[in-house]
Design a protein around this motif. Structure first.
Motif, PDB file in Angstrom:
ATOM      1  N   UNK A   1       1.927   3.202  -3.134  1.00 39.01           N
ATOM      2  CA  UNK A   1       0.833   3.736  -3.965  1.00 39.01           C
ATOM      3  C   UNK A   1       0.262   5.031  -3.390  1.00 39.01           C
ATOM      4  N   UNK A   2       0.407   5.190  -2.092  1.00 40.77           N
ATOM      5  CA  UNK A   2      -0.224   6.321  -1.420  1.00 40.77           C
ATOM      6  C   UNK A   2       0.772   7.477  -1.306  1.00 40.77           C
ATOM      7  N   UNK A   3       0.472   8.601  -1.953  1.00 37.02           N
ATOM      8  CA  UNK A   3       1.383   9.742  -1.969  1.00 37.02           C
ATOM      9  C   UNK A   3       0.880  10.816  -0.997  1.00 37.02           C
ATOM     10  N   UNK A   4       1.544  10.897   0.154  1.00 38.47           N
ATOM     11  CA  UNK A   4       1.103  11.852   1.182  1.00 38.47           C
ATOM     12  C   UNK A   4       1.359  13.309   0.783  1.00 38.47           C
TER      13      UNK A   4
ATOM     14  N   UNK B   1       0.606  14.820  -1.807  1.00 39.55           N
ATOM     15  CA  UNK B   1      -0.527  15.426  -2.525  1.00 39.55           C
ATOM     16  C   UNK B   1      -1.398  16.237  -1.561  1.00 39.55           C
ATOM     17  N   UNK B   2      -1.545  15.723  -0.353  1.00 42.68           N
ATOM     18  CA  UNK B   2      -2.333  16.435   0.651  1.00 42.68           C
ATOM     19  C   UNK B   2      -1.611  17.724   1.051  1.00 42.68           C
ATOM     20  N   UNK B   3      -0.290  17.640   1.172  1.00 41.12           N
ATOM     21  CA  UNK B   3       0.493  18.833   1.508  1.00 41.12           C
ATOM     22  C   UNK B   3       0.288  19.904   0.437  1.00 41.12           C
TER      23      UNK B   3
ATOM     24  N   UNK C   1       0.822  -1.219   0.000  1.00 39.62           N
ATOM     25  CA  UNK C   1       0.000   0.000   0.000  1.00 39.62           C
ATOM     26  C   UNK C   1       0.854   1.266   0.000  1.00 39.62           C
TER      27      UNK C   1
ATOM     28  N   UNK D   1      -2.292  20.207  -1.521  1.00 39.09           N
ATOM     29  CA  UNK D   1      -3.680  20.669  -1.447  1.00 39.09           C
ATOM     30  C   UNK D   1      -3.848  21.720  -0.345  1.00 39.09           C
ATOM     31  N   UNK D   2      -3.213  21.459   0.786  1.00 32.81           N
ATOM     32  CA  UNK D   2      -3.317  22.387   1.923  1.00 32.81           C
ATOM     33  C   UNK D   2      -2.694  23.734   1.576  1.00 32.81           C
TER      34      UNK D   2
END
Lengths: 335, 290
Positions: free
Chosen positions: B32-35, B37-39, B29, B41-42
């Protein structure tokens, strides 16, 4: 292989599709085992897909209600809906490819017609059964090859509806499963958003005139932080967000194209049984559907003979015991 | 053994199920999960408070041999008030070659983003020093924008073409000589800047020569990491590029939109006379990079 041995001898298909032992009385053991294997496989696929949907219901329930009992109830509800819908789609595709049987089932008038002018009052049940069995055997022997050259435009429309239905279910399940698989990562991201200085400052900023976009961001920041805090006296059970949309947005952003890959994988998983039923000769050209069609024809034929016999008897009885001319006169006098 | 349709489809189903089941394992997992992207977005919320936080300024230790890896450039200009500004920044030796190779290998479906992603690292020191100045002087968001944009607008316009034999040429807005440097009449022309006739941000800073999209891209490269909500705006009908700024603007300002309908107010950067809010010609401005 062990799983093949189990799937070819157990009869799981009996509970879902009504695959009964007696249908295979006239076929070889090998053919019977093969039919058991394919229907058991299909039943297993059905159970797995229903299981996935029920689990999705629980996942959505936990996000929406944040309560185990309501979530389980939602899971059961969604599972039941999926059970019925998939079964409906499966049954709609279970049509025999034996052209003669198909045509006989859809129009039995050519078989019934000779009996309309025949006196059946003396026909015993045993004789009726023998006639039916004879016709059944004749149909069985004259339909040896599964060739279906019947096409109707409506089948395209119904197929589109069925595929759309399956894709909707698969999309719902895919989203729930992705939330389940990436739960910890999503929670980490949500915590990161909640603790972020930028968004907190933004949420505390006063709204200004003539700048709708700025105001929209302030509102969005406030809403985001509100969604990330549980209700008073409550705590999050599954995803640390009260909003499904926010959790979904974080998931979509972070997974990027991988989310599409997973969605496609689930869509294929749900479509496989449907495609199997449509395209595999093991189903439409199989012994089970042929025998099921024959049994259906035999039942209709048998009930026709008995009901026709009883109709003729009743008609005779009426003609003997009821004087219609008297009734007719009485009506005239009254008038 | 020959497998029929049922066997093949059946195997596909169980393999798919197995693959999906693998996602229960943590090791599969994580990649695949790119943290980040949230940074990213913020960061969009940062436009409310666009004055950036000051980064730690790297002090070059001249006593170590590490300094030989860096070169220095002085970037100076007159701001909109006529004040003289100057920044001395460092960059890694070989940056120009890196920027040129990266620019030459960019693809037609997204020419700007790879240039931005690559060159923002090369220009890190310049961006950091500009941020430090803005913070020290406690500039407002508009003053900060003007500070950065004036440094770009102060450089005279030079046409940049991908055609290897494109200069001298005639354009509807003037004639250009065959010299790639800025000419006394302002009509310099650079040819053979493939594949799209745009210099990368680092090349522009290095050569101090460039046209509309080169300028808009440099402004974007500097302002984006500072937290400004900006975009490179393109007009197909005008064959022109300008800078787009969201959240700061007013009624009557020219604007374009991104694919979701978000408004970016336009800022022409081709000469020092333009100011934010001046009318920009064209009706089909859209955000090509944001």
């Amino acid at each position: 292989m062990a799983h093949r041995l189990i799937l070819s001898t157990m009869n799981l298909g009996k509970y879902i599709f009504g695959v009964r032992e007696e249908y295979f009385a006239k076929v070889t053991t090998q053919e019977k085992e093969r039919q058991f294997l394919v229907y058991n496989n299909l039943s297993l696929m059905h159970f797995i897909l229903v299981g996935f949907t029920a689990l999705s219901g629980v996942v959505f329930g936990l996000i929406i209600f944040n309560h185990w009992i309501w979530s389980i109830l939602l899971g059961v509800f969604l599972g039941a809906i999926c059970f019925i819908l998939l079964l409906l789609v499966f049954f709609l595709n279970m049509t025999t490819n034996y052209q003669g049987l198909y045509l006989t089932m859809t129009d039995m008038e050519p078989i019934f017609e000779p009996y309309y002018s025949k006196d059946l009052r003396g026909l015993s049940d045993e004789e009726a059964l023998a006639t039916v069995e004879g016709e059944k055997q004749k149909l069985r022997e004259t339909n040896q090859k599964a060739i279906f050259d019947h096409f109707h435009l409506s089948s395209v429309v119904t197929s589109v509806i069925k595929v759309s239905l399956i894709l909707i279910i698969s999309a719902i399940v895919a989203n729930a499963m992705e939330l389940l698989f990436f739960r910890n990562s999503i929670n980490d991201s949500l915590s990161q958003i909640k603790a972020d200085t930028t968004i907190n400052i933004c949420a505390k900023t006063a709204q200004v005139e003539h700048n709708d976009e700025l105001n929209r961001k302030i509102v969005l920041a406030k809403w985001t932080l509100e969604m990330l805090s549980p209700s008073k006296g409550d705590e999050f059970i599954f995803i640390n967000s009260r909003s499904f949309l926010l959790a979904h947005q974080v998931l979509e952003m972070s997974l990027g194209p991988w989310k599409v890959c997973l969605d496609i994988a689930f869509a294929l998983l749900f479509l496989t049984p449907f495609i199997l039923l449509r395209k595999s000769k093991e189903f439409a050209g199989g012994i089970f559907l042929k025998e099921a069609a024959l049994v259906d024809i035999a039942h209709s034929y048998m009930f026709f003979l008995i009901s026709e016999r009883e109709r003729q008897k009743i008609k005779e009885n009426i003609e003997k015991n009821y004087d219609y001319s008297r009734l007719a006169k009485k009506t005239e006098n009254e008038a | 053994m020959k497998r029929n349709f049922f066997d093949v489809s059946n195997i596909i189903f169980w393999i798919l199920l197995g693959l999906i089941g693998l996602f229960l394992l943590p090791y599969l997992k994580e990649p695949l999960y790119d943290e980040n992207k949230v940074t990213e977005w913020v960061q969009l919320f940062d436009t409310v408070q666009p004055i950036p936080q000051q980064d730690t300024i790297v002090v070059i230790d001249t006593t170590t041999s590490d300094t030989i890896k860096y070169a220095f450039k002085v970037w100076d200009w007159h701001d909109f008030d006529g004040e003289w500004r100057s920044i001395k920044f460092k960059y890694k030796v070989g940056s120009l070659d890196q920027a040129t190779i990266n620019r030459a290998s960019s693809t037609w479906w997204n020419p700007y983003r790879p240039l931005y992603e690559h060159d923002k690292e090369l220009l890190k020191d310049l961006i950091m020093q500009m941020k430090a100045y803005i913070k020290t002087k406690n500039l407002s968001s508009m003053e900060a924008l003007e500070y950065v944009c004036s440094s770009i607008q102060d450089i005279p316009y030079t046409l940049v073409l991908d055609d290897p034999d494109g200069c001298p040429c005639e354009k509807s807005f003037g004639s250009f000589s065959g010299n790639c440097r800025v000419q006394p009449d302002g009509d310099g022309c650079c040819e053979g800047v493939g594949p799209f006739g745009v210099y990368s941000p680092f090349e522009f800073v290095y050569h101090e020569t460039g046209d509309c999209d080169t300028r808009a891209l440099l402004a974007f490269t500097i302002l984006k990491p500072m937290g400004f909500d900006v975009a490179v705006m393109v007009s197909r009908s005008k064959h022109h590029s300008v800078l787009g700024v969201a959240n700061i603007g007013g009624s009557g300002y020219s604007y374009g939109r991104n694919k979701f309908g978000k408004k970016y107010y336009l800022w022409e950067l081709t000469s020092e006379s333009w100011r934010f809010g001046d009318e920009v010609d064209g009706y089909d401005w859209f955000a090509d990079l944001e």
